[in-house]
Design a protein around this motif. Sequence first.
Motif, PDB file in Angstrom:
ATOM      1  N   ASP A  38     -14.141  -2.634   3.035  1.00 31.47           N
ATOM      2  CA  ASP A  38     -12.763  -2.194   2.821  1.00 31.47           C
ATOM      3  C   ASP A  38     -12.338  -1.058   3.746  1.00 31.47           C
ATOM      4  O   ASP A  38     -11.392  -1.188   4.518  1.00 31.47           O
ATOM      5  N   ILE A  64      -6.567   1.404   4.852  1.00 28.92           N
ATOM      6  CA  ILE A  64      -6.685   0.327   3.869  1.00 28.92           C
ATOM      7  C   ILE A  64      -6.366  -1.025   4.494  1.00 28.92           C
ATOM      8  O   ILE A  64      -7.078  -2.009   4.263  1.00 28.92           O
ATOM      9  N   ARG A  94      -6.413  -1.791  -7.244  1.00 27.47           N
ATOM     10  CA  ARG A  94      -7.329  -2.742  -7.890  1.00 27.47           C
ATOM     11  C   ARG A  94      -7.068  -2.826  -9.386  1.00 27.47           C
ATOM     12  O   ARG A  94      -7.128  -3.919  -9.981  1.00 27.47           O
ATOM     13  N   CYS A 149     -17.155   0.261  -1.216  1.00 27.94           N
ATOM     14  CA  CYS A 149     -15.819   0.124  -0.620  1.00 27.94           C
ATOM     15  C   CYS A 149     -15.658   1.059   0.576  1.00 27.94           C
ATOM     16  O   CYS A 149     -15.068   0.695   1.591  1.00 27.94           O
ATOM     17  N   ARG A 187      -9.624  -7.669  -0.275  1.00 24.99           N
ATOM     18  CA  ARG A 187      -9.416  -7.754   1.166  1.00 24.99           C
ATOM     19  C   ARG A 187      -8.605  -8.991   1.542  1.00 24.99           C
ATOM     20  O   ARG A 187      -7.690  -8.924   2.371  1.00 24.99           O
ATOM     21  N   TYR A 194      -9.412   5.424  -0.699  1.00 25.79           N
ATOM     22  CA  TYR A 194     -10.019   4.757  -1.851  1.00 25.79           C
ATOM     23  C   TYR A 194      -9.278   5.099  -3.140  1.00 25.79           C
ATOM     24  O   TYR A 194      -9.204   4.273  -4.056  1.00 25.79           O
ATOM     25  N   VAL A 202       0.829  -1.210   0.000  1.00 30.22           N
ATOM     26  CA  VAL A 202       0.000   0.000   0.000  1.00 30.22           C
ATOM     27  C   VAL A 202       0.863   1.259   0.000  1.00 30.22           C
ATOM     28  O   VAL A 202       0.632   2.188  -0.783  1.00 30.22           O
ATOM     29  N   GLU A 212      -6.615   2.643  -3.179  1.00 31.31           N
ATOM     30  CA  GLU A 212      -7.184   1.315  -3.416  1.00 31.31           C
ATOM     31  C   GLU A 212      -7.639   1.157  -4.863  1.00 31.31           C
ATOM     32  O   GLU A 212      -7.466   0.098  -5.471  1.00 31.31           O
TER      33      GLU A 212
END
Length: 582
Positions: A454, A117, A486, A449, A538, A479, A85, A482
Amino acid sequence: MASRTGAVHVATTRRVYKGKTYQTHLLRRTYRDGGKVKHQTLGNLSHLPPDLIDTIRRRLRGQSPVEGDGFEILRSLPHGHVAAVLGTLRSLGLETVIGSRACRERTRVVAMIVARIIAPGSKLATARRLDEPSGSSSLAGELKLEQVDETALYEAMDWLQKRQTRIETKLAKRHLADGSLILYDVTSSYYTGRHCPLAKFGHARDRQKGFPQIVYGLLCNGQGCPVAVEVFEGNTADPNTLCTQIRKIRTRFGIERIVLVGDRGLITTKRIDETLREVKGLDWITALRAGTIKKLVSDGVIEPSLFDDQDLAEVTSHDYPGERLIVCRNPLLAVERARKRQDLLEATQKPLDDIVAATQRQTRRLKGKEKIALRVGKVIDRFKMGKHFILEIGDDRFSYRRDEEKIEQEAALDGLYVIRTSVSSRRLKAQPVVRAYKDLSKVERAFRCLKTVDLKVRPIYHRLHDRVRAHVFLCMLAYYVEWHMRMRLAPILFDDHDRPQAQAQRRSIVSPAPRSAAAKHKDLTKRTEEGLPVHSFRTLIDDLATLTKNRVRLHGTEHAIDKLANATDLQQRAFQLLGVTL
């Protein structure tokens, strides 16, 4: 004759100068000369790593490099998820977007984004996880974070909230362009206190009755990447948030030409007539409500023959001058709506049958028009089906029947939806317009999310309105990271990573988007093409957390080093996709 033989060893000397201790490691030979013990310095080892100096010392003593088990692990911290992350955040340049210069507030904000996260929780829980040496991950060590408590995190949130305008403007320059599509939607989250002025009772999307709430609207680009978020009072109607967003896009972001995409409850006819038409360079894409579609059908604007050979058609209506109406019919959606209506009708009839039986039983018979009406009123609209029933209530009797005419009228609209837009056909053809409206699902995914598995924006505990705004903005930035993760990790997630191939198989934009062959293979085998297990986002984060950073110390020494566990094939693939080096 003097003896020149002697033992070689490592000698450590220490001296204190002006309160500071200086340590020197020397390689020496000790020997006797004329009955005196003398020392000969062969070299200075101070520049070598401490663990190597310890090894040399032990070997010169005739000892093995390690004794017993060899080493001890002083501390083992989950590290892989932090590296993934934090590495992605830095590769996106988000640190410099948050603050151009390094400072403790920026470091704490970055820590809260990463923590949101990997392990979302309250600021107190986050502070405890960041505590050194008892923290629950390597995050504090990676950021060289000083010891913090929840008060320090609150101060960092206040610092972040003051910079929100500047940060959103930088993100807009990255992801928005003049004339591009902008997706906008609104949601709400319940509030668990009574002291925040933003918390009001309103339309509860979380279905948490008895709790006040806040409303917040999210701006995304056409791909669903979040750009800006704004918090409103909990009783703010969705359309009333539009003016603020348009002003933000035009004035703060400096975008002259806008195509704003919003759902039918957001971009309403009233809001279009009162606000949107007056804004030069602003176009919109929205949809019509069921009642309006019914009127178009009754007026003959929409005819069933339109869909004999196609599932999409453009029509015009004098009620919408200068606008385009794109009528779509999805047969699969029609079947699903008919099934769902039948199930809800049957679910509504069951308690009504119980009331009928209560009015006809021999003992303790239900009597009285008011009492019967009260019982009926409690159940008739539980599933929003009361409009499809005709009720007859007397002093000692009750009966009902379905209103087949209304049911047939509603069934005629099954699978139909109408997209309304001011964008000219020269600029966007019909299919791209429908696709743009369907892309609102990307904002809905962002809300899922943010609110559930999440990032868990709720429950909200902050009392000050600026802290609530900072909390929601912090979740949006999480987000943002994230979303990019993704996109990069899609080949090892259940997400469809071969969308162009799936789009090529799509017969029409109205039909449901099929899964690509690669995605179907992942769904069936739960394995990627390389044979790796497929994860949700996750569970992949949880798997990466098993890659630990271990504090290791050799027995008999004072020096400790950090050593990473060996990464699995899946973890190596994840870091490769993210472009992050361990």
